[in-house]
Each structure stands twice: as structure tokens, then as C-alpha cells.
Design a protein around this motif. Structure first.
Motif, PDB file in Angstrom:
ATOM      1  N   PHE A   1      61.415  35.667  45.771  1.00  0.00           N
ATOM      2  CA  PHE A   1      61.303  35.157  44.696  1.00  0.00           C
ATOM      3  C   PHE A   1      60.495  34.091  45.086  1.00  0.00           C
ATOM      4  CE2 PHE A   1      65.748  36.654  43.376  1.00  0.00           C
ATOM      5  CZ  PHE A   1      65.470  37.189  43.027  1.00  0.00           C
ATOM      6  N   GLY A   2      59.965  34.094  46.004  1.00  0.00           N
ATOM      7  CA  GLY A   2      58.878  32.556  46.447  1.00  0.00           C
ATOM      8  C   GLY A   2      57.456  33.721  46.286  1.00  0.00           C
ATOM      9  N   GLU A   3      57.459  34.151  45.798  1.00  0.00           N
ATOM     10  CA  GLU A   3      56.397  35.726  45.750  1.00  0.00           C
ATOM     11  C   GLU A   3      56.546  36.051  44.328  1.00  0.00           C
ATOM     12  OE1 GLU A   3      53.763  36.231  48.036  1.00  0.00           O
ATOM     13  OE2 GLU A   3      54.284  35.578  49.659  1.00  0.00           O
ATOM     14  N   MET A   4      57.299  35.809  43.717  1.00  0.00           N
ATOM     15  CA  MET A   4      57.285  37.287  42.293  1.00  0.00           C
ATOM     16  C   MET A   4      58.713  36.172  41.584  1.00  0.00           C
ATOM     17  SD  MET A   4      60.239  39.126  42.828  1.00  0.00           S
ATOM     18  CE  MET A   4      60.286  40.396  41.642  1.00  0.00           C
TER      19      MET A   4
ATOM     20  N   ILE B   1      51.718  42.227  45.192  1.00  0.00           N
ATOM     21  CA  ILE B   1      50.740  41.681  45.768  1.00  0.00           C
ATOM     22  C   ILE B   1      49.757  43.438  44.836  1.00  0.00           C
ATOM     23  CG2 ILE B   1      49.040  41.919  47.762  1.00  0.00           C
ATOM     24  CD1 ILE B   1      51.594  40.551  49.037  1.00  0.00           C
ATOM     25  N   ALA B   2      50.002  44.285  45.008  1.00  0.00           N
ATOM     26  CA  ALA B   2      49.508  45.141  44.678  1.00  0.00           C
ATOM     27  C   ALA B   2      48.906  45.122  43.118  1.00  0.00           C
ATOM     28  CB  ALA B   2      49.444  46.604  44.759  1.00  0.00           C
ATOM     29  N   GLY B   3      50.343  44.661  42.244  1.00  0.00           N
ATOM     30  CA  GLY B   3      49.893  44.737  40.909  1.00  0.00           C
ATOM     31  C   GLY B   3      49.115  43.165  40.257  1.00  0.00           C
ATOM     32  N   ARG B   4      48.366  42.558  41.370  1.00  0.00           N
ATOM     33  CA  ARG B   4      47.942  41.487  41.376  1.00  0.00           C
ATOM     34  C   ARG B   4      46.877  41.578  41.376  1.00  0.00           C
ATOM     35  NH1 ARG B   4      50.996  36.657  44.634  1.00  0.00           N
ATOM     36  NH2 ARG B   4      53.372  37.061  43.779  1.00  0.00           N
ATOM     37  N   SER B   5      46.702  42.699  42.380  1.00  0.00           N
ATOM     38  CA  SER B   5      45.391  43.465  43.141  1.00  0.00           C
ATOM     39  C   SER B   5      44.687  44.141  41.779  1.00  0.00           C
ATOM     40  CB  SER B   5      45.298  43.750  44.130  1.00  0.00           C
ATOM     41  OG  SER B   5      43.546  44.304  44.533  1.00  0.00           O
ATOM     42  N   THR B   6      45.420  44.437  40.916  1.00  0.00           N
ATOM     43  CA  THR B   6      44.714  45.574  40.061  1.00  0.00           C
ATOM     44  C   THR B   6      44.791  45.003  39.085  1.00  0.00           C
ATOM     45  OG1 THR B   6      46.702  47.956  41.096  1.00  0.00           O
ATOM     46  CG2 THR B   6      45.816  48.263  38.646  1.00  0.00           C
TER      47      THR B   6
ATOM     48  N   SER C   1      38.667  41.869  35.370  1.00  0.00           N
ATOM     49  CA  SER C   1      37.129  41.232  36.154  1.00  0.00           C
ATOM     50  C   SER C   1      36.020  41.055  35.157  1.00  0.00           C
ATOM     51  CB  SER C   1      36.351  41.981  37.890  1.00  0.00           C
ATOM     52  OG  SER C   1      36.750  43.347  37.325  1.00  0.00           O
ATOM     53  N   HIS C   2      35.868  41.909  33.991  1.00  0.00           N
ATOM     54  CA  HIS C   2      34.983  41.176  33.175  1.00  0.00           C
ATOM     55  C   HIS C   2      35.491  40.909  32.235  1.00  0.00           C
ATOM     56  CE1 HIS C   2      38.103  43.425  30.842  1.00  0.00           C
ATOM     57  NE2 HIS C   2      37.873  43.204  29.432  1.00  0.00           N
ATOM     58  N   LEU C   3      36.467  39.741  32.158  1.00  0.00           N
ATOM     59  CA  LEU C   3      36.603  38.186  31.486  1.00  0.00           C
ATOM     60  C   LEU C   3      36.805  37.596  32.549  1.00  0.00           C
ATOM     61  CD1 LEU C   3      39.710  39.400  28.764  1.00  0.00           C
ATOM     62  CD2 LEU C   3      36.895  39.158  28.339  1.00  0.00           C
ATOM     63  N   THR C   4      37.029  38.094  33.895  1.00  0.00           N
ATOM     64  CA  THR C   4      37.436  36.750  34.704  1.00  0.00           C
ATOM     65  C   THR C   4      35.789  36.187  35.670  1.00  0.00           C
ATOM     66  OG1 THR C   4      39.253  38.192  35.800  1.00  0.00           O
ATOM     67  CG2 THR C   4      37.005  36.481  37.383  1.00  0.00           C
ATOM     68  N   LYS C   5      34.554  37.463  34.789  1.00  0.00           N
ATOM     69  CA  LYS C   5      33.288  37.124  35.228  1.00  0.00           C
ATOM     70  C   LYS C   5      32.058  36.351  33.722  1.00  0.00           C
ATOM     71  CE  LYS C   5      33.181  41.084  38.841  1.00  0.00           C
ATOM     72  NZ  LYS C   5      32.140  42.105  38.990  1.00  0.00           N
ATOM     73  N   SER C   6      32.894  36.559  32.809  1.00  0.00           N
ATOM     74  CA  SER C   6      32.335  36.519  31.126  1.00  0.00           C
ATOM     75  C   SER C   6      32.109  34.782  31.320  1.00  0.00           C
ATOM     76  CB  SER C   6      33.270  37.338  30.039  1.00  0.00           C
ATOM     77  OG  SER C   6      34.187  36.031  30.226  1.00  0.00           O
TER      78      SER C   6
END
Length: 282
Positions: A144-147, A262-267, A273-278
Motif C-alpha cells: 500500500f506504499g505503492e497502490m 507501475i505498468a498501469g501508470r506507464s500505460t 500523453s497528447h493531453l500531457t503535451k497539450s
């Protein structure tokens, strides 16, 4: 003052040692030949350690929520063993149930022990470690320190709050030779979950989410449950490392859950990423 040469043995300061993981770490360190200041709100359960390891074990009644008492406990440890090499923040309890159903008092009690209590220990111990230019701080966390699962939101909140501070302190104190590691096992063969406190306010709308998770935690598969003696042995090996990790998952089940998180966060990061960069100025 003990006659044992503490320069040749690590000195441990451990909270929450009356049972479970804290007791297992204390016993493993003593069996290794180290010196241990074992603290707990009630140290009667630790009398066996004093008897079995004369001169090595110092027991101290301590409520980590009491800042002055923590300072006195650290001072007593220094008076007895002259230094502190490993600090283990282990004191805490499980508060489960839907976040909305958690009372303000329950939430504050949880943080007073698991977060602010740990800070009390750090404020008392870090001046010692800084003066030595050495030391290793271990924070007993969990997956639970990670999720977080439904029903474990408050437990995850306190673990992740301490994890954020751990990451910062690891960077702040690395130049002084002080290391930090957050220990992240899955379930353990302890009474931690058996003693859990349930959110004060029952809300039927959460029965299928938080309620279902809590029922599942009562019947975990064998591979999800780690033996505390094995975890303690892994921790002893960890403190031998020249460059220990900031976070250490213990148990294949715990490792797989954290890896999926961690994999889910990366996905999500890639998919959005289009909104991240917007919002970039261009």
C-alpha cells in the motif's frame, strides 16, 4: 553501560516490537549478534529477549506519538550503546474500510502513529546519524506504499505519505552517508490484519467494493502471505548492502502487484500523453 563493544556490532532502534514484524526484526538482529533498543507501548512481551540476549537487548516503553518520550528513548539508547546504526519505524496499525466512512478521529489517530510518530523518531534519531555520518533508516510499509485497493485507502494514505518523505530524505541525507529504504511486503503471518480497525461509519453503497476487498483479505492465498522470520532475514541482508534500494518489495505476490501497478501508470502516461503535451507553451 553495557560492556559489549558496540563498534563491532550494529545498534538497532526499533519501534513497535511487542509482536509481529517488529519483534521478528529485533530477534533476528539479536541472533546476529547486534545490539537492539526494542521499543513498544508495553514491553512486558519483550522480557524473553532481555533474558535470552543479556547485554544486547534494551527494552524501552514508548508511545511514538509522544515527542519528548521519543527523545528520551533515543538518548537512553545512546547512553547504553553509544551510537545508532539502524532505525526501524515499524509502529502502526491497520485502519480499513471506505474512505468516506472513516471518522476524522480515526484518520487522525492513524496518522498520529504511522506518520507523525515516525517523524518524531526521525527528528530524535537523525541528529545522531548526521553526527556519525552514517546510518540506515528503514520504514516498514507494504504494497500500500505503492497502490491501494478499495477499503484500504486510509492505510495507503499513511504509507504513501511516509513514502514521499522517505524519498526526499533519501536524497537530502545521502551526502552524509545516511540511507533510507521503504520495506514493502504483502500480507504477513502476524496479527496486523487480524487486529484491524474498521471505518466507523457503515455505508451500504460500498459493500460491493470496499466490503468485497475486506472479505478477500480475510482469505488470502498462501503465496500472498510472507513469513516474518524470512522478511527479517531479508532485512538483515539489506542493511549489509553498500547501496540499498529506496524501495524493496518482499514476496513474489507483493512484487507482482507492485509491478502491475507501475505498468498501469506507464500505460496511462502513454495513452494520455497528447493531453500531457497539450499544455506546453510552443
Amino acid at each position: 553501560m553495557t560492556q559489549i563493544d558496540s563498534k563491532r556490532r550494529r545498534v538497532w532502534f526499533i519501534t513497535g516490537t511487542s509482536s509481529g514484524m517488529g519483534y521478528a526484526i529485533a530477534k533476528a538482529a539479536l541472533e546476529h549478534g547486534d545490539l537492539v533498543a526494542a521499543t513498544a507501548r508495553n514491553t512486558r512481551a519483550l522480557e524473553e529477549l532481555v533474558t535470552d540476549f543479556p547485554g544486547q537487548a534494551l527494552t524501552i516503553d514508548l508511545d511514538v506519538r509522544d515527542e519528548e518520550a521519543v527523545k528520551m528513548a533515543v538518548s537512553r539508547t545512546i547512553g547504553e550503546f553509544r551510537r545508532i546504526d539502524v532505525v526501524v519505524n515499524n509502529a502502526g496499525f491497520a485502519l480499513v474500510g471506505p474512505v468516506e466512512g472513516t471518522s476524522d478521529k480515526q484518520a487522525r489517530d492513524l496518522f498520529d502513529t504511522g506518520f507523525f510518530g515516525a517523524l518524531n523518531v526521525l527528528r530524535a534519531a537523525l541528529p545522531v546519524l548526521r553526527s556519525q555520518r552514517s546510518g540506515h533508516v528503514l520504514h516498514m510499509s507494504s504494497i500500500f506504499g505503492e497502490m491501494s485497493f478499495p477499503g484500504t485507502g486510509m492505510l495507503a494514505a499513511v504509507k504513501q505519505a511516509l513514502g514521499g518523505a522517505t524519498q526526499a530524505m533519501g536524497a537530502e541525507l545521502a551526502p552524509l552517508g545516511i540511507k533510507f529504504t521503504q520495506i514493502e511486503p504483502g500480507a504477513l503471518h502476524t496479527r496486523f490484519l487480524a487486529k484491524w480497525i474498521v471505518a466507523e461509519h457503515a455505508i451500504a453503497d460500498y459493500d460491493d467494493t470496499a466490503g468485497a476487498t475486506l472479505e478477500g483479505l480475510k482469505d488470502l492465498p498462501p503465496e500472498a502471505i510472507a513469513d516474518v522470520s524470512r522478511v527479517a532475514a531479508a532485512i538483515l541482508e539489506l542493511v549489509d548492502a553498500e547501496q540499498p534500494p529506496l524501495r524493496l518489495a518482499l514476496g513474489s505476490w507483493a512484487g507482482e502487484i507492485i509491478r502491475k501497478e507501475i505498468a498501469g501508470r506507464s500505460t496511462d502516461f502513454e495513452n494520455w500523453s497528447h493531453l500531457t503535451k497539450s499544455v506546453d507553451n510552443s
